[in-house]
Design an enzyme around this catalytic site. Structure first.
Site, PDB file in Angstrom:
ATOM      1  N   LYS A  66       0.809  -1.217   0.000  1.00 21.21           N
ATOM      2  CA  LYS A  66       0.000   0.000   0.000  1.00 21.21           C
ATOM      3  C   LYS A  66       0.842   1.267   0.000  1.00 21.21           C
ATOM      4  O   LYS A  66       0.486   2.272  -0.611  1.00 21.21           O
ATOM      5  CB  LYS A  66      -0.934   0.012   1.215  1.00 21.21           C
ATOM      6  CG  LYS A  66      -2.051  -1.020   1.157  1.00 21.21           C
ATOM      7  CD  LYS A  66      -2.894  -0.974   2.427  1.00 21.21           C
ATOM      8  CE  LYS A  66      -4.052  -1.959   2.366  1.00 21.21           C
ATOM      9  NZ  LYS A  66      -5.069  -1.551   1.398  1.00 21.21           N
ATOM     10  N   ASN A 111     -11.674  -8.477   2.998  1.00 16.21           N
ATOM     11  CA  ASN A 111     -11.028  -7.321   3.624  1.00 16.21           C
ATOM     12  C   ASN A 111     -11.951  -6.125   3.609  1.00 16.21           C
ATOM     13  O   ASN A 111     -12.773  -5.962   2.716  1.00 16.21           O
ATOM     14  CB  ASN A 111      -9.699  -6.999   2.919  1.00 16.21           C
ATOM     15  CG  ASN A 111      -9.855  -5.957   1.833  1.00 16.21           C
ATOM     16  OD1 ASN A 111      -9.904  -4.756   2.089  1.00 16.21           O
ATOM     17  ND2 ASN A 111      -9.935  -6.421   0.577  1.00 16.21           N
ATOM     18  N   GLY A 114     -10.325  -0.126   3.871  1.00 18.13           N
ATOM     19  CA  GLY A 114     -10.770   1.264   3.794  1.00 18.13           C
ATOM     20  C   GLY A 114      -9.658   2.235   3.462  1.00 18.13           C
ATOM     21  O   GLY A 114      -9.555   3.306   4.062  1.00 18.13           O
ATOM     22  N   PHE A 115      -8.813   1.888   2.474  1.00 21.12           N
ATOM     23  CA  PHE A 115      -7.743   2.790   2.023  1.00 21.12           C
ATOM     24  C   PHE A 115      -6.846   3.253   3.169  1.00 21.12           C
ATOM     25  O   PHE A 115      -6.554   4.443   3.315  1.00 21.12           O
ATOM     26  CB  PHE A 115      -8.318   4.021   1.300  1.00 21.12           C
ATOM     27  CG  PHE A 115      -8.755   3.783  -0.117  1.00 21.12           C
ATOM     28  CD1 PHE A 115      -8.056   2.946  -0.962  1.00 21.12           C
ATOM     29  CD2 PHE A 115      -9.888   4.421  -0.615  1.00 21.12           C
ATOM     30  CE1 PHE A 115      -8.458   2.740  -2.280  1.00 21.12           C
ATOM     31  CE2 PHE A 115     -10.298   4.233  -1.933  1.00 21.12           C
ATOM     32  CZ  PHE A 115      -9.584   3.383  -2.763  1.00 21.12           C
ATOM     33  N   ASN A 140      -2.247   3.015  -7.508  1.00 21.42           N
ATOM     34  CA  ASN A 140      -3.697   2.976  -7.375  1.00 21.42           C
ATOM     35  C   ASN A 140      -4.121   4.197  -6.574  1.00 21.42           C
ATOM     36  O   ASN A 140      -3.582   4.453  -5.490  1.00 21.42           O
ATOM     37  CB  ASN A 140      -4.076   1.677  -6.660  1.00 21.42           C
ATOM     38  CG  ASN A 140      -5.564   1.466  -6.542  1.00 21.42           C
ATOM     39  OD1 ASN A 140      -6.225   2.098  -5.736  1.00 21.42           O
ATOM     40  ND2 ASN A 140      -6.089   0.532  -7.309  1.00 21.42           N
ATOM     41  N   SER A 174     -13.600   0.219  -4.937  1.00 21.72           N
ATOM     42  CA  SER A 174     -13.429  -0.427  -3.633  1.00 21.72           C
ATOM     43  C   SER A 174     -14.752  -0.405  -2.887  1.00 21.72           C
ATOM     44  O   SER A 174     -15.417   0.634  -2.815  1.00 21.72           O
ATOM     45  CB  SER A 174     -12.363   0.297  -2.808  1.00 21.72           C
ATOM     46  OG  SER A 174     -12.372  -0.187  -1.474  1.00 21.72           O
ATOM     47  N   ASN A 176     -15.056  -0.618   0.276  1.00 23.13           N
ATOM     48  CA  ASN A 176     -14.775  -0.364   1.685  1.00 23.13           C
ATOM     49  C   ASN A 176     -14.704   1.108   2.072  1.00 23.13           C
ATOM     50  O   ASN A 176     -14.356   1.439   3.199  1.00 23.13           O
ATOM     51  CB  ASN A 176     -13.464  -1.060   2.070  1.00 23.13           C
ATOM     52  CG  ASN A 176     -13.548  -2.549   1.851  1.00 23.13           C
ATOM     53  OD1 ASN A 176     -14.557  -3.175   2.157  1.00 23.13           O
ATOM     54  ND2 ASN A 176     -12.494  -3.130   1.280  1.00 23.13           N
ATOM     55  N   THR A 177     -14.997   2.002   1.127  1.00 24.62           N
ATOM     56  CA  THR A 177     -15.124   3.429   1.422  1.00 24.62           C
ATOM     57  C   THR A 177     -16.529   3.850   1.035  1.00 24.62           C
ATOM     58  O   THR A 177     -16.901   3.777  -0.139  1.00 24.62           O
ATOM     59  CB  THR A 177     -14.085   4.257   0.639  1.00 24.62           C
ATOM     60  OG1 THR A 177     -12.770   3.890   1.076  1.00 24.62           O
ATOM     61  CG2 THR A 177     -14.293   5.739   0.875  1.00 24.62           C
ATOM     62  N   LYS A 212     -10.231   1.006 -12.529  1.00 30.02           N
ATOM     63  CA  LYS A 212     -10.518  -0.307 -11.955  1.00 30.02           C
ATOM     64  C   LYS A 212     -11.992  -0.398 -11.601  1.00 30.02           C
ATOM     65  O   LYS A 212     -12.531   0.472 -10.909  1.00 30.02           O
ATOM     66  CB  LYS A 212      -9.658  -0.545 -10.705  1.00 30.02           C
ATOM     67  CG  LYS A 212      -9.704  -1.978 -10.194  1.00 30.02           C
ATOM     68  CD  LYS A 212      -8.624  -2.216  -9.142  1.00 30.02           C
ATOM     69  CE  LYS A 212      -8.524  -3.673  -8.759  1.00 30.02           C
ATOM     70  NZ  LYS A 212      -7.403  -3.920  -7.823  1.00 30.02           N
ATOM     71  N   THR A 240     -11.280  -7.223 -12.187  1.00 27.55           N
ATOM     72  CA  THR A 240     -12.136  -6.371 -11.394  1.00 27.55           C
ATOM     73  C   THR A 240     -11.544  -6.201  -9.995  1.00 27.55           C
ATOM     74  O   THR A 240     -10.565  -6.832  -9.637  1.00 27.55           O
ATOM     75  CB  THR A 240     -13.540  -6.978 -11.214  1.00 27.55           C
ATOM     76  OG1 THR A 240     -13.423  -8.188 -10.436  1.00 27.55           O
ATOM     77  CG2 THR A 240     -14.222  -7.271 -12.527  1.00 27.55           C
ATOM     78  N   ASN A 241     -12.239  -5.388  -9.199  1.00 26.66           N
ATOM     79  CA  ASN A 241     -11.951  -5.258  -7.776  1.00 26.66           C
ATOM     80  C   ASN A 241     -12.607  -6.420  -7.029  1.00 26.66           C
ATOM     81  O   ASN A 241     -13.082  -7.379  -7.636  1.00 26.66           O
ATOM     82  CB  ASN A 241     -12.485  -3.910  -7.271  1.00 26.66           C
ATOM     83  CG  ASN A 241     -11.629  -3.303  -6.174  1.00 26.66           C
ATOM     84  OD1 ASN A 241     -11.227  -3.985  -5.234  1.00 26.66           O
ATOM     85  ND2 ASN A 241     -11.357  -2.017  -6.278  1.00 26.66           N
ATOM     86  N   THR A 242     -12.654  -6.325  -5.707  1.00 28.25           N
ATOM     87  CA  THR A 242     -13.289  -7.371  -4.894  1.00 28.25           C
ATOM     88  C   THR A 242     -14.807  -7.281  -4.993  1.00 28.25           C
ATOM     89  O   THR A 242     -15.368  -6.292  -5.457  1.00 28.25           O
ATOM     90  CB  THR A 242     -12.864  -7.235  -3.432  1.00 28.25           C
ATOM     91  OG1 THR A 242     -13.235  -5.929  -2.950  1.00 28.25           O
ATOM     92  CG2 THR A 242     -11.357  -7.409  -3.289  1.00 28.25           C
TER      93      THR A 242
END
Length: 354
Positions: A66, A111, A114-115, A140, A174, A176-177, A212, A240-242
């Site tokens: 990250k 996961n 959250g960045f 990213n 994402s 998660n945000t 993405k 793709t993403n999750t």
């Protein structure tokens, strides 16, 4: 997998997964992890992707490093390209722990980080100071969860960190945000991409821009997004993403919020990839991500329309040596099947996935 790697992986699985991940990065940075020595490459594997020269198509997805603290060692792990981050304009701690959950039997994880990252300035400084080599390194980019203008944050990251990047990935997918995925809508995405392109064009170089995407988009939303990407003149799409889906609701931690990655994502993400290949008709290069854990998975992503691939979750179960092994096995399979270059495989199985 070498004995030292096998022993280390077994030890890591006995501790909290996020702690294990942090230790793995420290071991990499300290030179304690056996590496391939450089990118695996051959005449069959070398390719050009959106202006980037890749030694091979097997890349590292964002999220593993990250904060760009292990770019040097990762460049010697066999990958053909690397993506670090996600980065936000300001540092942020991310969501409360625990926020990473293993599903070993499925080869998956959930996961909700959250960045969590040290911010664009710190990450950008590391990227600018790195020793450049044959493996392209991209960033990213995301948005702070408490931002007053989340859409503008993406360009702010480019302004702060873009100078050291070989490519940029706009992450509007994402899960998660809160509120991030709404930015995938056509008009909102068009505005973000215009700002990112303007920030990119002000850099000393002009790194290509990828977007993405989520695997959870319906047909209409996917078509809308493909149209927006084409109209914006970006350089590629990453699929793709999750996923927020839970294919096996009885799996461990299935009730936890967050994005699921790993083997269960292979089929749904590849179907999205094939749809994008059909929607874009070869006008944009595509990158296949999601569920890759074998050479057959890489093969299928390429057949579904990907020009290159990325992986991450499988490394937690098979070790970092997986990258070099996949590239070597891909090269051997291309040779065995009489395929002169990896690009000759791209898109040959789109209909199979549709």
């Amino acid at each position: 997998m070498r004995l030292i790697e096998r022993t280390g992986m077994a030890a890591m699985r006995r501790i909290d997964p996020e702690t294990a991940h942090g230790l793995a990065l420290k071991a990499l940075a300290a030179g304690l992890v056996p590496l391939a020595g450089g990118p695996v490459t051959s005449e069959r594997l070398r390719l050009r992707l959106a202006g980037l020269d890749l030694p091979n198509p097997v890349g590292l997805a964002a999220g593993f490093d990250k904060n760009a603290v292990a770019v040097g060692p990762l460049s010697r792990a066999g990958f053909g390209w690397l993506e670090v981050g996600g980065a936000t304009p300001r540092p942020q701690a991310g969501n409360p722990r625990p926020r990473l959950f293993r599903q070993p039997a499925a080869g998956a994880v959930i996961n909700r980080f959250g960045f969590n990252n040290e911010g664009a300035a710190a990450i950008g400084a590391r990227l600018a100071a790195r020793v450049r080599g044959p493996v392209p390194v991209g960033l990213n980019i995301g948005a702070n969860k408490d931002s007053a203008d989340m859409a503008r944050d993406f360009a702010r990251v480019v302004e702060a960190a873009g100078a050291g990047c070989d490519f940029l990935t706009v992450n509007v997918s994402s899960p998660n945000t809160q509120g991030l995925r709404r930015l995938q809508a056509g008009e909102l995405l068009a505005g973000i991409l215009a700002d990112v392109k303007a920030a990119r064009d002000a850099l000393p170089h002009r790194p290509p821009i990828f977007v993405k995407l989520s695997p959870d988009l319906d047909e209409a939303a996917l078509a809308d997004l493909a149209d927006a990407a084409l109209a914006a003149g970006i350089d590629g799409l990453i699929a793709t993403n999750t996923t927020q889906a839970r294919p096996d609701p009885a799996a461990p931690h299935a009730g936890e919020a967050g994005g699921l990655s790993g083997r269960p994502l292979m089929a749904p993400s590849t179907r999205v990839l094939a749809r994008l290949a059909r929607l874009t008709g070869g006008r944009l290069p595509l990158v296949g991500v999601g569920g890759i854990s074998s050479t057959e998975d890489v093969w299928q992503k390429l057949r579904a329309g990907a020009s290159a691939v990325q992986l991450y979750t499988a490394l937690a179960y098979q070790g970092l040596s997986l990258a070099a092994r996949l590239a070597r096995e891909l090269d051997a399979r291309l040779a065995a099947e009489g395929i002169a270059h990896v690009s000759d495989l791209v898109g040959t199985g789109i209909d199979d996935w549709l």
